[in-house]
Design a protein around this motif. Structure first.
Motif, PDB file in Angstrom:
ATOM      1  N   ALA A  77      23.394  92.742  24.668  1.00 29.25           N
ATOM      2  CA  ALA A  77      22.273  92.266  25.494  1.00 29.25           C
ATOM      3  C   ALA A  77      21.636  93.445  26.230  1.00 29.25           C
ATOM      4  CB  ALA A  77      22.764  91.213  26.484  1.00 29.25           C
ATOM      5  N   GLY A  78      22.475  94.419  26.603  1.00 29.79           N
ATOM      6  CA  GLY A  78      21.985  95.588  27.330  1.00 29.79           C
ATOM      7  C   GLY A  78      21.357  96.644  26.438  1.00 29.79           C
ATOM      8  N   TYR A 120      21.794  85.935  18.634  1.00 28.79           N
ATOM      9  CA  TYR A 120      22.062  86.893  17.553  1.00 28.79           C
ATOM     10  C   TYR A 120      23.196  86.380  16.663  1.00 28.79           C
ATOM     11  CZ  TYR A 120      22.507  91.357  15.189  1.00 28.79           C
ATOM     12  OH  TYR A 120      22.530  92.339  14.234  1.00 28.79           O
ATOM     13  N   ILE A 121      24.263  85.876  17.292  1.00 24.15           N
ATOM     14  CA  ILE A 121      25.396  85.332  16.532  1.00 24.15           C
ATOM     15  C   ILE A 121      24.910  84.209  15.617  1.00 24.15           C
ATOM     16  CG2 ILE A 121      27.456  83.851  16.800  1.00 24.15           C
ATOM     17  CD1 ILE A 121      28.197  85.544  19.259  1.00 24.15           C
ATOM     18  N   ARG A 122      24.096  83.324  16.173  1.00 19.88           N
ATOM     19  CA  ARG A 122      23.648  82.176  15.385  1.00 19.88           C
ATOM     20  C   ARG A 122      22.649  82.604  14.315  1.00 19.88           C
ATOM     21  NH1 ARG A 122      22.340  77.259  18.774  1.00 19.88           N
ATOM     22  NH2 ARG A 122      21.902  76.609  16.664  1.00 19.88           N
ATOM     23  N   GLY A 123      21.875  83.639  14.614  1.00 22.31           N
ATOM     24  CA  GLY A 123      20.884  84.125  13.647  1.00 22.31           C
ATOM     25  C   GLY A 123      21.516  84.871  12.495  1.00 22.31           C
ATOM     26  N   SER A 124      22.739  85.379  12.708  1.00 24.26           N
ATOM     27  CA  SER A 124      23.360  86.193  11.648  1.00 24.26           C
ATOM     28  C   SER A 124      24.235  85.364  10.722  1.00 24.26           C
ATOM     29  CB  SER A 124      24.167  87.346  12.269  1.00 24.26           C
ATOM     30  OG  SER A 124      25.272  86.862  12.979  1.00 24.26           O
ATOM     31  N   ARG A 125      24.133  84.045  10.824  1.00 27.20           N
ATOM     32  CA  ARG A 125      24.934  83.185   9.928  1.00 27.20           C
ATOM     33  C   ARG A 125      24.426  83.215   8.502  1.00 27.20           C
ATOM     34  NH1 ARG A 125      26.584  77.778  13.149  1.00 27.20           N
ATOM     35  NH2 ARG A 125      28.076  78.826  14.465  1.00 27.20           N
ATOM     36  N   ARG A 173      23.888  84.138  32.100  1.00 23.94           N
ATOM     37  CA  ARG A 173      23.284  83.244  31.096  1.00 23.94           C
ATOM     38  C   ARG A 173      22.267  83.982  30.238  1.00 23.94           C
ATOM     39  NH1 ARG A 173      24.431  77.912  31.654  1.00 23.94           N
ATOM     40  NH2 ARG A 173      25.630  77.517  33.528  1.00 23.94           N
ATOM     41  N   GLU A 174      21.523  84.865  30.901  1.00 29.17           N
ATOM     42  CA  GLU A 174      20.512  85.625  30.158  1.00 29.17           C
ATOM     43  C   GLU A 174      21.211  86.521  29.114  1.00 29.17           C
ATOM     44  OE1 GLU A 174      18.056  87.797  32.969  1.00 29.17           O
ATOM     45  OE2 GLU A 174      16.903  88.701  31.336  1.00 29.17           O
ATOM     46  N   ALA A 175      22.249  87.234  29.546  1.00 29.56           N
ATOM     47  CA  ALA A 175      22.963  88.152  28.642  1.00 29.56           C
ATOM     48  C   ALA A 175      23.631  87.383  27.500  1.00 29.56           C
ATOM     49  CB  ALA A 175      24.009  88.950  29.426  1.00 29.56           C
ATOM     50  N   LEU A 176      24.342  86.313  27.842  1.00 35.55           N
ATOM     51  CA  LEU A 176      25.056  85.565  26.799  1.00 35.55           C
ATOM     52  C   LEU A 176      24.082  84.862  25.861  1.00 35.55           C
ATOM     53  CD1 LEU A 176      27.891  84.072  29.017  1.00 35.55           C
ATOM     54  CD2 LEU A 176      28.102  85.967  27.388  1.00 35.55           C
ATOM     55  N   GLY A 177      22.939  84.459  26.401  1.00 36.11           N
ATOM     56  CA  GLY A 177      21.927  83.800  25.566  1.00 36.11           C
ATOM     57  C   GLY A 177      21.430  84.742  24.479  1.00 36.11           C
ATOM     58  N   ILE A 178      21.250  86.004  24.831  1.00 28.79           N
ATOM     59  CA  ILE A 178      20.800  87.001  23.845  1.00 28.79           C
ATOM     60  C   ILE A 178      21.870  87.154  22.751  1.00 28.79           C
ATOM     61  CG2 ILE A 178      20.301  89.475  23.510  1.00 28.79           C
ATOM     62  CD1 ILE A 178      19.090  89.388  26.441  1.00 28.79           C
ATOM     63  N   ALA A 179      23.135  87.237  23.174  1.00 33.68           N
ATOM     64  CA  ALA A 179      24.227  87.407  22.202  1.00 33.68           C
ATOM     65  C   ALA A 179      24.374  86.168  21.317  1.00 33.68           C
ATOM     66  CB  ALA A 179      25.539  87.703  22.932  1.00 33.68           C
ATOM     67  N   ILE A 180      24.291  84.991  21.905  1.00 31.59           N
ATOM     68  CA  ILE A 180      24.469  83.755  21.130  1.00 31.59           C
ATOM     69  C   ILE A 180      23.339  83.605  20.101  1.00 31.59           C
ATOM     70  CG2 ILE A 180      24.442  81.211  21.276  1.00 31.59           C
ATOM     71  CD1 ILE A 180      26.113  81.494  23.872  1.00 31.59           C
ATOM     72  N   ILE A 237      31.347  76.116  13.321  1.00 29.32           N
ATOM     73  CA  ILE A 237      31.265  75.609  14.696  1.00 29.32           C
ATOM     74  C   ILE A 237      29.931  74.887  14.882  1.00 29.32           C
ATOM     75  CG2 ILE A 237      31.114  76.316  17.131  1.00 29.32           C
ATOM     76  CD1 ILE A 237      33.929  76.683  15.826  1.00 29.32           C
ATOM     77  N   ASP A 238      30.019  73.669  15.390  1.00 25.95           N
ATOM     78  CA  ASP A 238      28.807  72.883  15.623  1.00 25.95           C
ATOM     79  C   ASP A 238      27.952  73.579  16.695  1.00 25.95           C
ATOM     80  OD1 ASP A 238      26.936  70.961  16.405  1.00 25.95           O
ATOM     81  OD2 ASP A 238      28.350  69.309  16.071  1.00 25.95           O
ATOM     82  N   PRO A 239      26.690  73.874  16.364  1.00 25.13           N
ATOM     83  CA  PRO A 239      25.840  74.587  17.338  1.00 25.13           C
ATOM     84  C   PRO A 239      25.730  73.880  18.682  1.00 25.13           C
ATOM     85  CG  PRO A 239      24.735  74.430  15.209  1.00 25.13           C
ATOM     86  CD  PRO A 239      26.002  73.616  15.099  1.00 25.13           C
ATOM     87  N   LYS A 240      25.935  72.557  18.707  1.00 24.04           N
ATOM     88  CA  LYS A 240      25.818  71.848  19.986  1.00 24.04           C
ATOM     89  C   LYS A 240      26.898  72.296  20.984  1.00 24.04           C
ATOM     90  CE  LYS A 240      28.917  67.949  19.527  1.00 24.04           C
ATOM     91  NZ  LYS A 240      29.317  67.088  18.449  1.00 24.04           N
ATOM     92  N   LEU A 241      27.959  72.977  20.485  1.00 20.08           N
ATOM     93  CA  LEU A 241      29.036  73.391  21.394  1.00 20.08           C
ATOM     94  C   LEU A 241      28.735  74.694  22.132  1.00 20.08           C
ATOM     95  CD1 LEU A 241      32.147  72.417  19.239  1.00 20.08           C
ATOM     96  CD2 LEU A 241      31.194  71.192  21.204  1.00 20.08           C
ATOM     97  N   TYR A 242      27.748  75.440  21.684  1.00 19.86           N
ATOM     98  CA  TYR A 242      27.459  76.721  22.352  1.00 19.86           C
ATOM     99  C   TYR A 242      27.078  76.562  23.826  1.00 19.86           C
ATOM    100  CZ  TYR A 242      28.366  79.503  18.246  1.00 19.86           C
ATOM    101  OH  TYR A 242      29.010  80.120  17.211  1.00 19.86           O
ATOM    102  N   PRO A 243      26.248  75.554  24.177  1.00 18.39           N
ATOM    103  CA  PRO A 243      25.959  75.402  25.620  1.00 18.39           C
ATOM    104  C   PRO A 243      27.222  75.100  26.449  1.00 18.39           C
ATOM    105  CG  PRO A 243      24.370  74.182  24.306  1.00 18.39           C
ATOM    106  CD  PRO A 243      25.425  74.661  23.351  1.00 18.39           C
ATOM    107  N   TYR A 244      28.198  74.397  25.868  1.00 21.22           N
ATOM    108  CA  TYR A 244      29.440  74.111  26.606  1.00 21.22           C
ATOM    109  C   TYR A 244      30.234  75.397  26.802  1.00 21.22           C
ATOM    110  CZ  TYR A 244      28.328  69.250  25.841  1.00 21.22           C
ATOM    111  OH  TYR A 244      27.684  68.038  25.839  1.00 21.22           O
TER     112      TYR A 244
END
Ligand code: HEM
Length: 135
Positions: A65-66, A130-135, A121-128, A89-96
């Motif tokens: 994120a940095g 990317y993680i979800r986009g690289s599937r 939240r901002e930092a983890l949102g960037i990482a998540i 992993i069901d994407p709906k679980l990422y917000p939890y």
């Protein structure tokens, strides 16, 4: 987002959290209780190993994120293991996952503020993303 933003405040908060040995274990307790689908996914998990891997994953997430692209290959691998074809992993679980982590930081970091929580939240949102986009 400011392209110069290194998320140093989130890095420092993470370091303060890591000085408390219960931090990552506490995260899993909170995450398990956050949604009924979560505990069964971790039924066979060795938590000593898992906690070490999560520490590594979080460092990579905040670094990514940095703007430090060295985190990218770690996040790509996480995207692969969590994605379709593997753990699926069901994407709906990422917000939890995110809410559980920020709640754990709130409990653990003595210098926590709501503004710092929003930065996490901002930092983890960037990482998540990317993680979800690289599937
Ligand atoms: C940004 C979010 C996340 C990060 C950084 C992360 C990180 C990791 C890492 C580093 C591992 C170790 C294995 C590997 O390298 O792939 C792992 C395993 C795992 N993660 Fe995640 N994870 C995230 C989100 C989630 C979510 C939302 C779930 C939903 C339940 C989840 C469930 C699991 C499970 C079931 C395992 C396997 C545990 C085992 O080996 O028994 N993760 N995660």
């Amino acid at each position: 987002m400011n392209p110069q933003d290194t998320f140093a405040d989130v890095q420092q908060s993470f370091q303060r959290c890591l000085t408390r040995k219960e931090f990552l274990k506490r995260f899993y307790d909170i995450f398990m209780a956050s949604h009924p689908d979560v505990p069964k996914l971790f039924a066979k998990t060795d938590f000593d190993t898992q906690i070490r891997l999560l520490r590594h994953g979080l460092s990579a997430s905040i670094a990514f994120a940095g703007g430090t692209r060295v985190g990218a290959h770690v996040l790509e691998r996480i995207g692969d293991t969590h994605g379709r074809g593997k753990m699926n992993i069901d994407p709906k679980l990422y917000p939890y996952w995110m809410d559980s982590l920020v709640r754990t930081v709130e409990e653990t970091d003595p210098r926590y503020t709501p503004a710092l929580g929003a930065r996490w939240r901002e930092a983890l949102g960037i990482a998540i993303s990317y993680i979800r986009g690289s599937r």
